[in-house]
Design a protein around this motif. Structure first.
Motif, PDB file in Angstrom:
ATOM      1  N   GLU A   1       0.824  -1.208   0.000  1.00 33.52           N
ATOM      2  CA  GLU A   1       0.000   0.000   0.000  1.00 33.52           C
ATOM      3  C   GLU A   1       0.859   1.259   0.000  1.00 33.52           C
ATOM      4  OE1 GLU A   1      -4.389   1.147   1.102  1.00 33.52           O
ATOM      5  OE2 GLU A   1      -3.416  -0.244   2.496  1.00 33.52           O
TER       6      GLU A   1
ATOM      7  N   LEU B   1       2.065   1.785  -3.589  1.00 36.18           N
ATOM      8  CA  LEU B   1       1.035   2.301  -4.486  1.00 36.18           C
ATOM      9  C   LEU B   1       0.709   3.756  -4.187  1.00 36.18           C
ATOM     10  CD1 LEU B   1      -1.306  -0.819  -4.496  1.00 36.18           C
ATOM     11  CD2 LEU B   1       0.207  -0.079  -6.347  1.00 36.18           C
ATOM     12  N   GLN B   2       0.612   4.084  -2.914  1.00 37.27           N
ATOM     13  CA  GLN B   2       0.283   5.469  -2.532  1.00 37.27           C
ATOM     14  C   GLN B   2       1.344   6.453  -3.013  1.00 37.27           C
ATOM     15  OE1 GLN B   2      -0.248   5.146   1.711  1.00 37.27           O
ATOM     16  NE2 GLN B   2      -2.420   4.637   1.549  1.00 37.27           N
TER      17      GLN B   2
ATOM     18  N   VAL C   1       0.595   6.963  -7.060  1.00 38.37           N
ATOM     19  CA  VAL C   1      -0.688   7.337  -7.662  1.00 38.37           C
ATOM     20  C   VAL C   1      -0.709   8.763  -8.214  1.00 38.37           C
ATOM     21  CG1 VAL C   1      -2.126   5.663  -6.453  1.00 38.37           C
ATOM     22  CG2 VAL C   1      -1.601   7.851  -5.356  1.00 38.37           C
ATOM     23  N   ASN C   2      -0.016   9.682  -7.588  1.00 42.13           N
ATOM     24  CA  ASN C   2      -0.012  11.068  -8.060  1.00 42.13           C
ATOM     25  C   ASN C   2       1.185  11.394  -8.953  1.00 42.13           C
ATOM     26  OD1 ASN C   2      -2.404  11.779  -6.633  1.00 42.13           O
ATOM     27  ND2 ASN C   2      -1.196  11.962  -4.749  1.00 42.13           N
TER      28      ASN C   2
ATOM     29  N   GLU D   1      -0.247   5.390 -15.117  1.00 42.45           N
ATOM     30  CA  GLU D   1      -0.842   4.065 -14.929  1.00 42.45           C
ATOM     31  C   GLU D   1       0.070   3.261 -14.018  1.00 42.45           C
ATOM     32  OE1 GLU D   1      -1.087   1.494 -18.329  1.00 42.45           O
ATOM     33  OE2 GLU D   1       1.088   1.512 -18.672  1.00 42.45           O
ATOM     34  N   ILE D   2      -0.498   2.260 -13.362  1.00 40.12           N
ATOM     35  CA  ILE D   2       0.281   1.362 -12.506  1.00 40.12           C
ATOM     36  C   ILE D   2       0.033  -0.074 -12.964  1.00 40.12           C
ATOM     37  CG2 ILE D   2       0.699   0.511 -10.170  1.00 40.12           C
ATOM     38  CD1 ILE D   2      -0.243   3.219  -9.112  1.00 40.12           C
TER      39      ILE D   2
ATOM     40  N   CYS E   1      -4.120  -4.256  -3.784  1.00 44.16           N
ATOM     41  CA  CYS E   1      -3.846  -3.632  -5.084  1.00 44.16           C
ATOM     42  C   CYS E   1      -5.134  -3.224  -5.791  1.00 44.16           C
ATOM     43  CB  CYS E   1      -3.055  -4.591  -5.972  1.00 44.16           C
ATOM     44  SG  CYS E   1      -1.328  -4.820  -5.485  1.00 44.16           S
TER      45      CYS E   1
ATOM     46  N   LYS F   1      -7.786  -2.156  -4.644  1.00 38.52           N
ATOM     47  CA  LYS F   1      -8.390  -0.949  -4.079  1.00 38.52           C
ATOM     48  C   LYS F   1      -7.966   0.287  -4.876  1.00 38.52           C
ATOM     49  CE  LYS F   1      -7.576  -0.480   0.278  1.00 38.52           C
ATOM     50  NZ  LYS F   1      -6.848  -0.590   1.570  1.00 38.52           N
ATOM     51  N   TYR F   2      -6.914   0.142  -5.665  1.00 42.85           N
ATOM     52  CA  TYR F   2      -6.367   1.243  -6.450  1.00 42.85           C
ATOM     53  C   TYR F   2      -6.634   0.998  -7.936  1.00 42.85           C
ATOM     54  CZ  TYR F   2      -3.975   2.508  -2.137  1.00 42.85           C
ATOM     55  OH  TYR F   2      -3.702   2.880  -0.843  1.00 42.85           O
ATOM     56  N   ASN F   3      -6.455   2.026  -8.717  1.00 44.43           N
ATOM     57  CA  ASN F   3      -6.666   1.920 -10.160  1.00 44.43           C
ATOM     58  C   ASN F   3      -5.404   1.344 -10.806  1.00 44.43           C
ATOM     59  OD1 ASN F   3      -7.706   2.182 -12.741  1.00 44.43           O
ATOM     60  ND2 ASN F   3      -7.092   4.337 -12.916  1.00 44.43           N
ATOM     61  N   VAL F   4      -5.252   0.033 -10.698  1.00 52.16           N
ATOM     62  CA  VAL F   4      -4.064  -0.637 -11.234  1.00 52.16           C
ATOM     63  C   VAL F   4      -4.489  -1.701 -12.239  1.00 52.16           C
ATOM     64  CG1 VAL F   4      -2.876  -0.300  -9.021  1.00 52.16           C
ATOM     65  CG2 VAL F   4      -3.886  -2.528  -9.547  1.00 52.16           C
TER      66      VAL F   4
END
Length: 251
Positions: A18, A21-22, A25-26, A30-31, A46, A48-51
């Motif tokens: 987490e 990813l955090q 994100v900004n 893309e991830i 994972c 929970k995020y736009n991945v």
């Protein structure tokens, strides 16, 4: 302005993913997460995020990372492991880079956290890594489990301000187990390319690895953990060559 893809390989990284990813994100557009069928909560975190989450049987560290690069939509890459994250300073450096990309790749210093302590010496800092690059001009190489991005045709690289934060081992037991695990991978990789294990390497190389980390790279300034890290650095070298020697005896 260029577009960036954040690329991560994972396996059972619920403790760290987490944060990773955090920190992305900004920064990236893309991830991509390539996961080796984790058995913990890595996938759920994972998603929970736009991945883009891809499950792929583990191919080897180098092979898995090169596979992951092919899944990105953009050629400009920020590559992290699941137990790493971008510091706030490094996030800002990369954001600025998106509108001022001039070279073929960029190094970042990696700061390692061991048992809750940020290690500033012991051969572990600045631990420079090339992790921001144009994938058309680079590929993962090395000898497993030691992978590195190599730029093709003597391309030029710079260095970014800020650190990759790396959460390594959080207990001595975990460190000891990983030392044994990685020494086995290294021994097999050396065997596969025909590297030998003469007796003098079993004696000299571990001593030199410890001496360099503890004295020349100032590991003693990291206190008890600096000694532990330096000792394990020598130990993994010893195990690697003794296991390599055993492979030649068995085959």
């Amino acid at each position: 302005m260029i577009k960036l893809s954040g690329v991560i390989i994972t396996f059972n990284e619920e403790r760290n993913i987490e944060r990773c990813l955090q920190s992305l994100v900004n920064v990236v557009d893309e991830i991509i997460v390539v996961d080796s069928f984790s058995t913990d909560a890595t996938k759920q975190i994972c998603l929970k995020y736009n991945v883009t989450f891809i499950e792929q049987k583990f191919l080897g560290y180098i092979e898995q990372k090169n596979f992951a690069l092919t899944k990105a939509s953009n050629d400009f890459i920020v590559s992290l492991d699941g137990d790493e994250a971008l510091s706030e300073t490094l996030q800002n450096s990369i954001i600025e880079l998106k509108s001022n990309w001039q070279l073929d790749g960029y190094y970042c210093n990696r700061l390692n956290n061991f048992c809750g302590q940020w290690i500033k010496h012991s051969d572990w800092y600045p631990n420079k890594k090339l992790r921001v690059f144009d994938r058309r001009l680079a590929e993962w190489k090395g000898i497993n489990p030691h992978d590195e991005i190599v730029l093709k045709d003597n391309r030029k690289a710079g260095i970014l301000i800020g650190d990759i934060l790396h959460w390594t081992y959080q207990s001595y037991t975990e460190f000891n187990k990983k030392t044994d695990y990685f020494s086995s991978i290294s021994a097999q990789a050396y065997y596969d390319i025909g590297k030998k294990a003469p007796w003098y390497k079993i004696v000299w190389n571990p001593f030199w690895a410890f001496f360099k980390a503890y004295f020349l790279r100032l590991g003693f300034l990291d206190g008890k953990n600096g000694f532990v890290i330096s000792k394990e650095t020598g130990k993994i070298t010893y195990l690697k060559y003794t296991k390599l020697r055993q492979l030649y005896k068995e085959n």
